[in-house]
Structure formats: C-alpha cells, structure tokens
Write a protein that holds these residues in place. Structure first.
Motif, PDB file in Angstrom:
ATOM      1  N   UNK A  99      -8.124  -5.548  -2.696  1.00 29.47           N
ATOM      2  CA  UNK A  99      -8.496  -6.724  -1.909  1.00 29.47           C
ATOM      3  C   UNK A  99      -8.450  -7.920  -2.850  1.00 29.47           C
ATOM      4  N   UNK A 100      -7.695  -8.936  -2.456  1.00 34.14           N
ATOM      5  CA  UNK A 100      -7.619 -10.159  -3.254  1.00 34.14           C
ATOM      6  C   UNK A 100      -8.799 -11.037  -2.867  1.00 34.14           C
ATOM      7  N   UNK A 101      -9.756 -11.206  -3.772  1.00 32.42           N
ATOM      8  CA  UNK A 101     -11.007 -11.915  -3.482  1.00 32.42           C
ATOM      9  C   UNK A 101     -10.801 -13.398  -3.197  1.00 32.42           C
ATOM     10  N   UNK A 102      -9.738 -14.010  -3.682  1.00 31.05           N
ATOM     11  CA  UNK A 102      -9.533 -15.443  -3.476  1.00 31.05           C
ATOM     12  C   UNK A 102      -9.314 -15.803  -2.011  1.00 31.05           C
ATOM     13  N   UNK A 103      -8.696 -14.904  -1.232  1.00 26.22           N
ATOM     14  CA  UNK A 103      -8.421 -15.212   0.172  1.00 26.22           C
ATOM     15  C   UNK A 103      -8.566 -13.999   1.083  1.00 26.22           C
ATOM     16  N   UNK A 104      -9.036 -12.882   0.546  1.00 24.45           N
ATOM     17  CA  UNK A 104      -9.277 -11.643   1.293  1.00 24.45           C
ATOM     18  C   UNK A 104      -8.026 -11.098   1.974  1.00 24.45           C
ATOM     19  N   UNK A 105      -6.909 -11.268   1.314  1.00 25.97           N
ATOM     20  CA  UNK A 105      -5.693 -10.579   1.742  1.00 25.97           C
ATOM     21  C   UNK A 105      -5.773  -9.189   1.121  1.00 25.97           C
ATOM     22  N   UNK A 106      -5.517  -8.169   1.933  1.00 23.21           N
ATOM     23  CA  UNK A 106      -5.609  -6.806   1.428  1.00 23.21           C
ATOM     24  C   UNK A 106      -4.213  -6.241   1.202  1.00 23.21           C
ATOM     25  N   UNK A 107      -4.130  -5.370   0.241  1.00 27.10           N
ATOM     26  CA  UNK A 107      -2.892  -4.646  -0.030  1.00 27.10           C
ATOM     27  C   UNK A 107      -3.108  -3.205   0.389  1.00 27.10           C
ATOM     28  N   UNK A 108      -2.150  -2.647   1.114  1.00 27.91           N
ATOM     29  CA  UNK A 108      -2.236  -1.229   1.423  1.00 27.91           C
ATOM     30  C   UNK A 108      -0.858  -0.618   1.364  1.00 27.91           C
ATOM     31  N   UNK A 109      -0.825   0.660   1.131  1.00 26.85           N
ATOM     32  CA  UNK A 109       0.429   1.401   1.069  1.00 26.85           C
ATOM     33  C   UNK A 109       0.470   2.355   2.239  1.00 26.85           C
ATOM     34  N   UNK A 110       1.602   2.396   2.913  1.00 22.72           N
ATOM     35  CA  UNK A 110       1.793   3.282   4.059  1.00 22.72           C
ATOM     36  C   UNK A 110       2.356   4.607   3.540  1.00 22.72           C
ATOM     37  N   UNK A 111       1.499   5.633   3.457  1.00 21.86           N
ATOM     38  CA  UNK A 111       1.936   6.935   2.963  1.00 21.86           C
ATOM     39  C   UNK A 111       2.769   7.699   3.986  1.00 21.86           C
ATOM     40  N   UNK A 112       2.707   7.295   5.257  1.00 18.27           N
ATOM     41  CA  UNK A 112       3.459   8.005   6.286  1.00 18.27           C
ATOM     42  C   UNK A 112       4.866   7.451   6.452  1.00 18.27           C
ATOM     43  N   UNK A 113       5.182   6.359   5.782  1.00 16.15           N
ATOM     44  CA  UNK A 113       6.532   5.790   5.834  1.00 16.15           C
ATOM     45  C   UNK A 113       7.229   6.079   4.522  1.00 16.15           C
ATOM     46  N   UNK A 114       8.518   6.363   4.600  1.00  9.79           N
ATOM     47  CA  UNK A 114       9.304   6.554   3.387  1.00  9.79           C
ATOM     48  C   UNK A 114      10.553   5.707   3.477  1.00  9.79           C
ATOM     49  N   UNK A 115      10.766   4.896   2.449  1.00  5.10           N
ATOM     50  CA  UNK A 115      11.938   4.035   2.373  1.00  5.10           C
ATOM     51  C   UNK A 115      13.010   4.713   1.526  1.00  5.10           C
ATOM     52  N   UNK A 116      14.076   4.034   1.289  1.00  3.61           N
ATOM     53  CA  UNK A 116      15.166   4.564   0.466  1.00  3.61           C
ATOM     54  C   UNK A 116      14.635   4.950  -0.910  1.00  3.61           C
ATOM     55  N   UNK A 117      15.175   5.997  -1.448  1.00  4.95           N
ATOM     56  CA  UNK A 117      14.821   6.494  -2.776  1.00  4.95           C
ATOM     57  C   UNK A 117      13.367   6.937  -2.873  1.00  4.95           C
ATOM     58  N   UNK A 118      12.775   7.323  -1.749  1.00  7.65           N
ATOM     59  CA  UNK A 118      11.415   7.848  -1.746  1.00  7.65           C
ATOM     60  C   UNK A 118      10.330   6.808  -1.939  1.00  7.65           C
ATOM     61  N   UNK A 119      10.671   5.530  -1.829  1.00 11.06           N
ATOM     62  CA  UNK A 119       9.682   4.468  -2.018  1.00 11.06           C
ATOM     63  C   UNK A 119       8.768   4.348  -0.797  1.00 11.06           C
ATOM     64  N   UNK A 120       7.550   3.909  -1.016  1.00  9.35           N
ATOM     65  CA  UNK A 120       6.568   3.677   0.045  1.00  9.35           C
ATOM     66  C   UNK A 120       6.384   2.163   0.202  1.00  9.35           C
ATOM     67  N   UNK A 121       6.327   1.663   1.443  1.00 10.29           N
ATOM     68  CA  UNK A 121       6.138   0.220   1.605  1.00 10.29           C
ATOM     69  C   UNK A 121       4.739  -0.218   1.207  1.00 10.29           C
ATOM     70  N   UNK A 122       4.651  -1.408   0.666  1.00 15.32           N
ATOM     71  CA  UNK A 122       3.380  -2.023   0.303  1.00 15.32           C
ATOM     72  C   UNK A 122       3.191  -3.203   1.238  1.00 15.32           C
ATOM     73  N   UNK A 123       2.091  -3.244   1.969  1.00 10.65           N
ATOM     74  CA  UNK A 123       1.832  -4.305   2.931  1.00 10.65           C
ATOM     75  C   UNK A 123       0.741  -5.227   2.417  1.00 10.65           C
ATOM     76  N   UNK A 124       0.893  -6.521   2.689  1.00 10.26           N
ATOM     77  CA  UNK A 124      -0.121  -7.519   2.383  1.00 10.26           C
ATOM     78  C   UNK A 124      -0.524  -8.134   3.716  1.00 10.26           C
ATOM     79  N   UNK A 125      -1.774  -7.945   4.122  1.00 12.79           N
ATOM     80  CA  UNK A 125      -2.232  -8.399   5.427  1.00 12.79           C
ATOM     81  C   UNK A 125      -3.559  -9.129   5.312  1.00 12.79           C
ATOM     82  N   UNK A 126      -3.726 -10.143   6.155  1.00 10.73           N
ATOM     83  CA  UNK A 126      -5.012 -10.838   6.231  1.00 10.73           C
ATOM     84  C   UNK A 126      -6.023  -9.920   6.910  1.00 10.73           C
ATOM     85  N   UNK A 127      -7.280 -10.022   6.513  1.00 11.90           N
ATOM     86  CA  UNK A 127      -8.325  -9.157   7.082  1.00 11.90           C
ATOM     87  C   UNK A 127      -8.415  -9.232   8.603  1.00 11.90           C
TER      88      UNK A 127
END
Length: 137
Positions: free
Chosen positions: A44-72
C-alpha cells in the motif's frame, strides 16, 4: 527472438496530489475483490493509498503475473472467507452455501421462505462470490 519491454517491472505510477484519507482501509496481505477479480494486496502506497496487488490466477507470456495498481475506492473486502453452511443474500434472495468451488463460485441452496419447487425441493444456484453477501442477522 527475445521480447523486451520499455517499462521496467518495478515501475510505479506517479502519486496524485489530491487530498486523501488519513489512513488506509487495507493492509499488505489483505484479500480483496477488484473489478478484475479477487487478489491479495502486496503493498500500500501511504502517500495516496494506491494499492499494488498481483493476480495469481492470471498468467501472461513467459509465465509472468500481472501487477495491478488500484485506488482503494475500487476495492472491497474479499468474500473468499464465506464458507459452506453460511447464510447469504443475493439478487435471488436468501440461501445457504452448500459448497464452494476452487474458482470461488458457490453452490447456494435457496432458503424455504423465498422459493419452493415441486415436491418441496429447494432451488440450487451456482453463483459467483461477487454477487453474494453474508447475512448477519
């Protein structure tokens, strides 16, 4: 051939300068429901409460997992903690969770006060966790 990205994997979007609440509603490790499905907050970014999460149920090319940045305000507490036997409410009425599938969807049997089928059988519905809520009374 090799694929390269112009955005480093550790890229973080800039923090907006608008006024924010004094404390975050979520902490790292919180299970949340997002417009993109369920996830677990990794920071959680304390300056503006944007959270980072990783979607373990999604798989991108080369086995990568997407990283999402979302407002609370785009997040809700996860309903993944609802378990079998609990009383829940949906647009179809009140019922009981008979079981949960690995994808989080639930098999819900309607409570008798709402519906009844032939031979007094209760309807069974297969519902996504995002459309049910726990009945607390």
């Amino acid at each position: 051939s090799s694929v390269t990205s112009s955005v480093p994997s550790s890229a973080t979007p800039p923090a907006p300068s608008s006024a924010q609440p004094s404390t975050s509603k979520f902490t790292s490790g919180s299970a949340v429901s997002t417009p993109y499905g369920e996830g677990v907050i990794t920071s959680v970014r304390e300056s503006d409460y944007v959270v980072q999460l990783t979607k373990d149920t999604w798989e991108l090319a080369y086995g990568q997992r997407p990283r999402l940045y979302l407002a609370e305000n785009n997040l809700k507490p996860s309903k993944g903690d609802i378990s079998g036997g609990e009383r829940v409410k949906s647009v179809y009425g009140v019922g009981y969770v008979l079981s949960k599938r690995p994808d989080g969807s639930m098999i819900v049997e309607s409570a008798p006060e709402k519906w009844s089928l032939a031979y007094n059988q209760l309807p069974r519905m297969f519902l996504d966790a995002s459309i049910v809520s726990r009945v607390t009374t």
